[in-house]
Enzyme design. Structure first.
Site, short mmCIF file in Angstrom:
data_model
loop_
_atom_site.label_atom_id
_atom_site.label_comp_id
_atom_site.label_asym_id
_atom_site.label_seq_id
_atom_site.Cartn_x
_atom_site.Cartn_y
_atom_site.Cartn_z
N SER A 1 -5.80 3.07 4.88
CA SER A 1 -5.26 2.46 3.66
C SER A 1 -6.35 1.80 2.83
O SER A 1 -6.16 0.73 2.25
CB SER A 1 -4.17 1.43 4.00
OG SER A 1 -3.38 1.15 2.86
N LYS B 1 0.14 3.83 -2.59
CA LYS B 1 -0.85 4.91 -2.47
C LYS B 1 -0.22 6.28 -2.30
O LYS B 1 -0.93 7.29 -2.38
CB LYS B 1 -1.80 4.60 -1.31
CG LYS B 1 -2.67 3.35 -1.52
CD LYS B 1 -3.66 3.17 -0.38
CE LYS B 1 -4.56 1.96 -0.60
NZ LYS B 1 -3.92 0.68 -0.25
N SER C 1 0.79 -1.24 0.00
CA SER C 1 0.00 0.00 0.00
C SER C 1 0.82 1.28 0.00
O SER C 1 0.25 2.37 -0.09
CB SER C 1 -0.95 0.01 1.20
OG SER C 1 -2.04 -0.86 0.97
N LYS D 1 3.01 6.69 4.81
CA LYS D 1 2.16 5.58 4.36
C LYS D 1 2.81 4.25 4.67
O LYS D 1 3.98 4.03 4.36
CB LYS D 1 1.89 5.70 2.85
CG LYS D 1 0.82 4.74 2.36
CD LYS D 1 -0.55 5.16 2.86
CE LYS D 1 -1.57 4.04 2.73
NZ LYS D 1 -1.37 2.96 3.73
#
Length: 378
Positions: A117, A60, A57, A221
């Site tokens: 997320s 992202k 993730s 993130k």
């Protein structure tokens, strides 16, 4: 421009202190890692930085970058609403359980992406911006190319496993830097520890433990899958210096956090930011055949540089400035340079430019000035 007159001028160096003190390299429990300073983009530490690995993730970060570029560019508003498609609602993995046809604001979807997320939220934003996730992914890869992310191929906007969906610690640092450097309002979301959606009905908790437990943490993130392991792009700021620590394929969530903390500690303890600027106003430069006799020189940009703390006493500066310049002079026209050296090596060169434009005298103007000089000499 006439020849440069070399002149060493006193320059004040404003040292921005850094907390802590460590020795040696950071402890890294990961397949790849990289530490970068945000403002200069300088790499402070790297380990297998160009190995192509699955980012989970952390993908992202690019999704967020494109969304923030659209917001800051006026193409999208945080108050805009997005209707969730069948496909967005069907996303597995991390999610906020969006329902087909549900309407949610861009603001809340950004919270869902940064804190929880949410894969469903990511796809909803991608479809809203580009019409489809595949079209959005094309934009992701184009933006990656523009940023010099040569190790990267995106196949989706979520980081869900897909053969060939790869990037590197180096490339993640590049896109992370672009996001936090040029879109600092992303902190509104990346610094959230706990929040909620749907008027408090759905609770959010950040998987980035640094936000709660590391001084100065600003984001950014996390990500994890069985294949990718535990990944993070971690950002933190202290005393005006922001660092980006990227970790790919760590063994557990705790080792990911510990590695990020070790890297950030290493950066804050061993590096500092200096600001080079003249200790007094730069002297005006004479303008030949100009409508004004002088033009004021200024630095074209801030003189912030990154150095090792051990090198602070070896920093030297010098300024070269032209003795005069012939009109016309354009605003921003180069008049000289400020040079910063560290241990005899050039670290930074900053242009000195004209603060304003100066037009050239007309024939009438030259004649008028000659008359004035004649009568003043009487």
């Amino acid at each position: 421009m006439k020849k440069y007159l070399a002149a060493l001028l006193a320059v004040s160096l404003c040292v921005m202190p850094v907390q802590g003190a460590v020795t040696g390299s950071p402890d890294v429990d990961a397949k790849a890692a990289l530490l970068m300073e945000k403002e200069t983009g300088e790499i402070l530490f790297e380990y297998n930085a160009h190995d192509k690995l699955e980012p989970a993730s952390v993908t992202k970060v690019m999704t967020l970058l494109l969304v923030m570029e659209a917001i800051d560019g006026g193409l999208l508003s945080k108050e805009d609403t997005v209707q969730v498609s069948t496909r967005a609602a069907s996303m597995g993995g991390s999610q906020v359980y969006l329902k087909e046809g549900e309407v949610m604001s861009v603001h809340d979807l950004l919270k869902a992406v940064t804190v929880a997320s949410g894969n469903d939220a990511s796809v909803a934003l991608a479809e809203h911006l580009a019409g489809s996730e595949s079209a959005f992914v094309e934009r992701m890869n184009q933006r990656a190319h523009e940023l010099g992310m040569a190790d990267t191929t995106f196949l989706n906007c979520t980081g869900l496993p897909a053969p060939g969906h790869l990037t590197s610690a180096h490339d993640i640092a590049l896109m992370s830097r672009e996001l936090i450097l040029n879109h600092p309002s992303i902190r509104e979301y990346t610094t959230i520890w706990m929040d909620s959606l749907r008027e408090g009905a759905f609770q959010l908790a950040n998987t980035n433990k640094l936000i709660r437990f590391y001084e100065g943490a600003t984001g950014l993130k996390t990500g994890s899958t069985d294949a990718a392991g535990f990944c993070i792009s971690a950002t933190a700021e202290r005393d005006g210096m922001e660092l980006i620590a990227v970790i790919l394929k760590s063994t557990t969530g705790d080792t990911r956090t510990a590695t990020a903390k070790s890297m950030l500690d290493f950066g804050f303890a061993n590096y500092t930011v200096l600001e080079a600027k003249p200790s007094q106003a730069l002297p005006p430069v004479e303008v030949l055949l100009g409508e004004q006799e002088y033009v004021q020189p200024v630095l074209s940009q801030g003189g912030r540089i990154l150095v090792e703390k051990a090198q602070v006493n070896s920093v030297e500066t010098s300024i070269s400035l032209c003795s005069n310049v012939e009109a016309p002079v354009e605003e921003g026209q180069k008049l000289g340079e400020l040079t910063v050296t560290v241990e005899g090596q050039v670290k930074e060169t900053i242009d000195i430019v004209s603060a304003q434009e100066v037009g050239r005298l007309t024939t009438f103007g030259i004649f008028r000035d000659l008359l004035q000089e004649f009568f003043m000499a009487k």
